[in-house]
Motif scaffolding. Structure first.
Motif, PDB file in Angstrom:
ATOM      1  N   ALA A   1       8.157  -1.483  31.281  1.00 30.11           N
ATOM      2  CA  ALA A   1       8.425  -1.377  32.721  1.00 30.11           C
ATOM      3  C   ALA A   1       7.163  -1.692  33.523  1.00 30.11           C
ATOM      4  O   ALA A   1       7.227  -2.332  34.574  1.00 30.11           O
ATOM      5  N   LEU A   2       6.026  -1.268  33.008  1.00 28.76           N
ATOM      6  CA  LEU A   2       4.764  -1.527  33.699  1.00 28.76           C
ATOM      7  C   LEU A   2       4.385  -3.002  33.699  1.00 28.76           C
ATOM      8  O   LEU A   2       3.699  -3.479  34.602  1.00 28.76           O
ATOM      9  N   SER A   3       4.829  -3.722  32.677  1.00 24.27           N
ATOM     10  CA  SER A   3       4.456  -5.134  32.559  1.00 24.27           C
ATOM     11  C   SER A   3       5.415  -6.066  33.293  1.00 24.27           C
ATOM     12  O   SER A   3       5.194  -7.278  33.327  1.00 24.27           O
ATOM     13  N   ALA A   4       6.462  -5.520  33.894  1.00 21.12           N
ATOM     14  CA  ALA A   4       7.416  -6.346  34.635  1.00 21.12           C
ATOM     15  C   ALA A   4       6.724  -6.979  35.845  1.00 21.12           C
ATOM     16  O   ALA A   4       5.795  -6.391  36.412  1.00 21.12           O
ATOM     17  N   PRO A   5       7.156  -8.195  36.252  1.00 22.20           N
ATOM     18  CA  PRO A   5       6.526  -8.862  37.405  1.00 22.20           C
ATOM     19  C   PRO A   5       6.516  -8.002  38.657  1.00 22.20           C
ATOM     20  O   PRO A   5       5.553  -7.992  39.411  1.00 22.20           O
ATOM     21  N   GLU A   6       7.602  -7.270  38.897  1.00 23.54           N
ATOM     22  CA  GLU A   6       7.670  -6.346  40.021  1.00 23.54           C
ATOM     23  C   GLU A   6       8.039  -4.969  39.479  1.00 23.54           C
ATOM     24  O   GLU A   6       9.174  -4.735  39.069  1.00 23.54           O
ATOM     25  N   VAL A   7       7.079  -4.076  39.464  1.00 24.65           N
ATOM     26  CA  VAL A   7       7.286  -2.754  38.892  1.00 24.65           C
ATOM     27  C   VAL A   7       8.089  -1.895  39.862  1.00 24.65           C
ATOM     28  O   VAL A   7       7.744  -1.778  41.047  1.00 24.65           O
TER      29      VAL A   7
ATOM     30  N   LYS B   1       3.217  16.046  45.103  1.00 23.38           N
ATOM     31  CA  LYS B   1       4.296  17.003  44.860  1.00 23.38           C
ATOM     32  C   LYS B   1       5.384  16.465  43.938  1.00 23.38           C
ATOM     33  O   LYS B   1       6.081  17.234  43.289  1.00 23.38           O
ATOM     34  N   THR B   2       5.579  15.154  43.893  1.00 26.65           N
ATOM     35  CA  THR B   2       6.636  14.552  43.074  1.00 26.65           C
ATOM     36  C   THR B   2       6.042  13.470  42.184  1.00 26.65           C
ATOM     37  O   THR B   2       4.904  13.037  42.384  1.00 26.65           O
ATOM     38  N   LEU B   3       6.838  13.015  41.209  1.00 26.09           N
ATOM     39  CA  LEU B   3       6.373  11.935  40.336  1.00 26.09           C
ATOM     40  C   LEU B   3       6.116  10.656  41.116  1.00 26.09           C
ATOM     41  O   LEU B   3       5.175   9.910  40.821  1.00 26.09           O
ATOM     42  N   LEU B   4       6.949  10.386  42.127  1.00 21.65           N
ATOM     43  CA  LEU B   4       6.717   9.193  42.948  1.00 21.65           C
ATOM     44  C   LEU B   4       5.380   9.317  43.684  1.00 21.65           C
ATOM     45  O   LEU B   4       4.635   8.337  43.799  1.00 21.65           O
ATOM     46  N   ASP B   5       5.066  10.514  44.168  1.00 22.46           N
ATOM     47  CA  ASP B   5       3.750  10.742  44.796  1.00 22.46           C
ATOM     48  C   ASP B   5       2.636  10.460  43.803  1.00 22.46           C
ATOM     49  O   ASP B   5       1.630   9.827  44.135  1.00 22.46           O
ATOM     50  N   VAL B   6       2.827  10.945  42.565  1.00 27.74           N
ATOM     51  CA  VAL B   6       1.831  10.756  41.521  1.00 27.74           C
ATOM     52  C   VAL B   6       1.592   9.280  41.263  1.00 27.74           C
ATOM     53  O   VAL B   6       0.452   8.816  41.178  1.00 27.74           O
ATOM     54  N   LEU B   7       2.673   8.520  41.135  1.00 27.79           N
ATOM     55  CA  LEU B   7       2.545   7.091  40.846  1.00 27.79           C
ATOM     56  C   LEU B   7       1.820   6.359  41.967  1.00 27.79           C
ATOM     57  O   LEU B   7       1.019   5.457  41.708  1.00 27.79           O
ATOM     58  N   ARG B   8       2.072   6.773  43.200  1.00 28.16           N
ATOM     59  CA  ARG B   8       1.385   6.131  44.325  1.00 28.16           C
ATOM     60  C   ARG B   8      -0.097   6.488  44.335  1.00 28.16           C
ATOM     61  O   ARG B   8      -0.938   5.669  44.718  1.00 28.16           O
ATOM     62  N   VAL B   9      -0.426   7.705  43.912  1.00 33.71           N
ATOM     63  CA  VAL B   9      -1.817   8.151  43.916  1.00 33.71           C
ATOM     64  C   VAL B   9      -2.618   7.499  42.798  1.00 33.71           C
ATOM     65  O   VAL B   9      -3.708   6.961  43.029  1.00 33.71           O
ATOM     66  N   VAL B  10      -2.096   7.543  41.578  1.00 34.88           N
ATOM     67  CA  VAL B  10      -2.905   7.111  40.433  1.00 34.88           C
ATOM     68  C   VAL B  10      -2.874   5.602  40.220  1.00 34.88           C
ATOM     69  O   VAL B  10      -3.808   5.033  39.658  1.00 34.88           O
TER      70      VAL B  10
ATOM     71  N   ALA C   1      -2.087   0.902  36.708  1.00 34.14           N
ATOM     72  CA  ALA C   1      -2.989   0.804  35.562  1.00 34.14           C
ATOM     73  C   ALA C   1      -3.286   2.180  34.985  1.00 34.14           C
ATOM     74  O   ALA C   1      -3.345   2.368  33.766  1.00 34.14           O
ATOM     75  N   GLN C   2      -3.454   3.167  35.861  1.00 35.41           N
ATOM     76  CA  GLN C   2      -3.744   4.517  35.400  1.00 35.41           C
ATOM     77  C   GLN C   2      -2.550   5.121  34.671  1.00 35.41           C
ATOM     78  O   GLN C   2      -2.711   5.839  33.678  1.00 35.41           O
TER      79      GLN C   2
ATOM     80  N   PRO D   1     -13.372   5.048  35.557  1.00 33.72           N
ATOM     81  CA  PRO D   1     -13.481   6.156  34.605  1.00 33.72           C
ATOM     82  C   PRO D   1     -12.287   6.301  33.673  1.00 33.72           C
ATOM     83  O   PRO D   1     -12.447   6.561  32.484  1.00 33.72           O
ATOM     84  N   GLU D   2     -11.070   6.106  34.218  1.00 38.13           N
ATOM     85  CA  GLU D   2      -9.885   6.263  33.365  1.00 38.13           C
ATOM     86  C   GLU D   2      -9.815   5.183  32.287  1.00 38.13           C
ATOM     87  O   GLU D   2      -9.314   5.421  31.184  1.00 38.13           O
TER      88      GLU D   2
END
Length: 287
Positions: free
Chosen positions: A40-46, A81-90, A93-94, A145-146
Motif C-alpha cells: 500500500a505504501l508503494s502505490a503511486p497514490e497512497v 488522537k487517531t491513526l489518520l492523525d498519526v499518518l499525517r504526523v509521521v 516513509a516513517q 533519525p528514524e
C-alpha cells in the motif's frame, strides 16, 4: 583457557547455526500484514484511509505508531488522537520504517524462558545501538533519525536470526556462547535474511561494512559512518573492558567537525556522554 567441554558445546551450537544457514525456510518471513502495508505504501497514490485500515488490524503496531508520533524523535507538542492523525504526523516513509521495526521485533518465535531471556538481552543491545545512531543522525545530520534506527537494527538482525537455530530449553547456549555465535555468523545470517525479505541492497551492504573501523567512503558523513560510530559507543557502554581501537582512529570519527568531535576522558564522544538521557528516551520508544 577454554576447556574441552566448552569447545565441544560450542561445536554443537555451530553445527545448529550452520544447518540454519543452509535451510533458508527455517528463517522467518515478513508477516502477511507487513507485506500488505508495504504494498500500500508503494502505490503511486497512497490512500491514508486504506493504510489506516490495514494498520488498525494490528493493535500493537497501531500503538507503536501512536507512541512514535509523540516520541522524543519528533518532539511534537500535541499528541495525535487517531491513526489518520498519526499518518499525517509521521509521514509515509516513517510508517514504512516503524512497520519494519515492529516486524523485526515480533518475528522470532521464542520457545522457552531461557530463549526469551537471550532475545531480551539481544534486543536491549540492538536498541541501545539504534538509539545512539538516531541521536547521532539528529545531531550530525546526513539522514533522518528514524532511517538511522531502522538501518542500525537491520545491520544487526542476524544476531536475532541466530536464535532461530535453537528450539528447546535444553539446547539454549549461554550468553557468552551466544555472543560468540553472533560474532561468527551474525553478519552472514543477516545478509541471507535481508535478501529473503527483498529489502534495498544498501541495507545489505551496511551489514557487510558494519564494524570495519578503517572503512573509507569519501570525505562526507554517510549512513555507514553513523552506524559504526553508534556500534563503537554501544560496545564500549555494554562492556568497558572490550578491546576497541581509539575512537580518533576511526574513519567515521575523522569526518566529524568541531565541536562535535570532542572526546571525553572515557574515550567517547563528549556529545554522546553528555546526552545520555536523550538517547535513553529514544531507546524507550523502541521497546
Amino acid at each position: 583457557m577454554e576447556s574441552g567441554a566448552v569447545r565441544t558445546e560450542y561445536s554443537i551450537y555451530r553445527g545448529l547455526v550452520s544447518q540454519l544457514m543452509c535451510g533458508e525456510e527455517q528463517l522467518p518471513s515478513l508477516p502477511t500484514l507487513t507485506l500488505d502495508i508495504r504494498r500500500a505504501l508503494s502505490a503511486p497514490e497512497v490512500s491514508l484511509s486504506l493504510l489506516a485500515g490495514l494498520i488498525g488490524k494490528d493493535p500493537a503496531l497501531s500503538a507503536l505508531l501512536m507512541k512514535t508520533a509523540s516520541s522524543a524523535m519528533l518532539r511534537r507538542h500535541l499528541s495525535p488522537k487517531t491513526l489518520l492523525d498519526v499518518l499525517r504526523v509521521v509521514g509515509i516513509a516513517q510508517v514504512d520504517r516503524v512497520t519494519m521495526i515492529h516486524s523485526i521485533k515480533s518475528l522470532f518465535t521464542l520457545h522457552s524462558p531461557a530463549h526469551k531471556q537471550l532475545y531480551r538481552e539481544a534486543w536491549e543491545r540492538l536498541t541501545l545501538k539504534a538509539s545512539l545512531c538516531a541521536f547521532l543522525a539528529r545531531r550530525v545530520g546526513h539522514t533522518q533519525p528514524e532511517h538511522a534506527v531502522l538501518t542500525s537494527l537491520l545491520s544487526e538482525v542476524g544476531s536475532l536470526a541466530v536464535l532461530s537455530a535453537f528450539k528447546d530449553d535444553t539446547g539454549i547456549p549461554s550468553a557468552d556462547l551466544y555472543a560468540r555465535l553472533c560474532r561468527e555468523y551474525g553478519a552472514s545470517l543477516g545478509v541471507i535474511l535481508l535478501k529473503k525479505w527483498a529489502v534495498d541492497e544498501h541495507y545489505v551492504q551496511i551489514i557487510r561494512d558494519a564494524g570495519d573501523w578503517s572503512l573509507e567512503h569519501g570525505r562526507s558523513m554517510e549512513l555507514i559512518d553513523l552506524v559504526n560510530l553508534s556500534l563503537f559507543h554501544a560496545r564500549k557502554q555494554l562492556n568497558s573492558d572490550v578491546e576497541l581501537p581509539a575512537l580518533s582512529s576511526l574513519s567515521a570519527y575523522r569526518k566529524l567537525l568541531p565541536p562535535l568531535n570532542a572526546i571525553d576522558d572515557n574515550g567517547e564522544l563528549t556529545l554522546v556522554a553528555s546526552h545520555r538521557s536523550e538517547i535513553r528516551a529514544i531507546a524507550d520508544s523502541l521497546r
